[in-house]
Enzyme design. Structure first.
Site: not given
Ligand code: IMP
Length: 420
Positions: A241, A335, A332-333, A248, A349, A246, A286
């Protein structure tokens, strides 16, 4: 140029077929990798507002499995894996279990609820009147209802410990080795577009060093599956997918997408061609809003679904609880959103940002309460859907049929013509 057609969840419905059993007898066990089988075919996404140790522990207790995100240092992620592996696989912290034959009045003086079993199946509960909040009583009720089905049991490894996965970058062998050592049962590559020359050659090198199962993703086309399996034969699952999530924004900012349902169909076609369909599980990732989309993905050929959105609003998700007016929400976020990418770079890093582009957004989702609420909805909903599909288990659902509906039909399927 030829324009091909892609199908999304809302384009299709499951064609009702003769159900071999009543929905309550539908078994939802399924493979998520070549070597691991879970009780309820649901994985939680490796995202920093979704899967850390608390959610991974609870979802595995309820028969699913969590994939711990990688937006943290290697040692933090390895510690989380260890916490899941050492957690109790049952609900002993919530209640004790006692067989009906052993039930004695002295137990009823305990402050802890008691689950009463007969022949090891839960048949009832004793809940002491004092000291339990209504929210906890509701949670216990929901857990009990699920356990009483007899189908929901924890997802375990061969040593009786909870199952857990971990997200990695194919470029990060150090992390993959540390996670394997910490006890992760499987690794999931966490790349927006794995079908990339450099990512594939990195994955090939990584796979040579790792002996636990590796799920490769994300991919969406038949060519990607054929290419990956020709280069890295040991791949143990496919996460498919592109751009249906949601949170994206890839489909908008980059104009690229393979909707999850089409990605499953493409992966199935490739695996069938290789004679590997049913042996290498497809995980549909997704755009899963509830059991309806999950069931459509399964009928199309998926062994399990992965979701972030379903779980971000639960108590166990590491997201923040926010009150607006009299309503509760959780953050909600994506990545690849600005906030998540900033945290990743601060935590590691050595992380390799390959693009200078935000492909995800940040937002709020309604607060849902305990995870068991969402898992119950998914479990009972999936049993019903598979019944309609004419199946008594996941592998049978692959013989199901999907029908294309017109846009007017798709509208009619939703509740309509009500005043309120
Ligand atoms: P959802 O359950 O529909 O919200 O989709 C979750 C899935 O979206 C994850 O499992 C990832 O595959 C994908 N995803 C996570 N973060 C991002 C992002 O920032 N951009 C695009 N896709 C993302």
């Amino acid at each position: 140029m030829r324009i091909i057609e892609y199908i999304t969840f809302d384009d299709v419905v499951i064609v009702p077929r003769k159900a071999p059993v009543d929905p309550q007898y539908v078994v939802l066990e399924s493979n998520i990798t070549r070597n691991h089988r879970i009780r309820v075919p649901i994985l939680s996404s490796p995202m920093d507002t979704v899967t850390e140790q608390d959610l991974a522990i609870e979802i595995a207790r309820l028969g699913g499995v969590g994939v711990i995100h990688r937006n943290m240092s290697i040692s933090e992620q390895a510690n989380m894996i260890q916490s899941v592996k050492s957690a109790s696989p049952d609900f002993k912290h919530l209640f004790d279990t006692i067989s009906i034959n052993e039930l004695d009045k002295s137990y009823l003086q305990s402050d802890k609820p008691l689950i009463i079993t007969s022949n090891s199946s839960p048949i009832g509960a004793y809940i002491p009147a004092k000291s339990l909040s209504p929210a906890l009583v509701e949670k216990i009720d929901l857990v009990l209802r699920l356990l009483r089905t007899g189908h929901v049991k924890p997802s375990l490894d061969n040593n009786g410990r909870l199952l857990v996965g971990a997200a990695i970058s194919p470029f990060d062998i150090r992390r993959a080795e540390a996670l394997e050592k910490a006890g992760a049962d499987f690794l999931v590559t966490d790349v927006a577009h794995l079908h990339n020359v450099e990512a594939l050659s990195a994955l090939k090198k990584l796979a040579e060093k790792i002996s636990i199962d590796i799920v490769a993703g994300n991919i969406g086309t038949k060519e990607a599956v054929l290419d990956i399996l020709s280069k890295v034969e040991s791949i143990s699952g496919l996460r498919v997918g592109i751009s249906s999530g949601s949170i994206c924004s890839t489909g908008v900012v980059a104009g690229a997408s393979v909707p999850t349902l089409t990605a499953v169909m493409n992966a199935r076609e490739a695996l069938e061609e290789l004679g590997l369909f049913g042996r290498i599980p497809i995980i549909a990732d997704g755009g899963i809003r509830g059991p309806g989309e999950a069931a459509k993905a399964i009928v199309a050929g998926a062994s399990a679904v992965m979701s972030g959105r379903l779980f971000a609003g639960t108590d166990e998700a590491p997201s923040l609880l926010v009150r607006i007016g009299d309503k509760l929400y959780k953050t909600y976020r994506g990545m690849a959103s600005a906030g998540a990418m900033k945290r990743r770079h601060a935590a590691d890093r050595y992380s390799r940002p390959s693009k200078q582009l935000e492909e995800g957004v940040e937002g709020l989702v309604p607060y849902e309460g305990p995870l068991v609420k969402v898992m119950s909805r998914m479990f009972f909903g999936l049993q019903a859907s598979l019944g309609y599909a004419g199946a008594s288990r996941i592998e049978e659902a692959w013989n199901g049929v999907l029908a294309r509906v017109s846009s007017l039909g798709a509208k009619e399927i939703n509740p309509h013509d009500l005043v309120k």
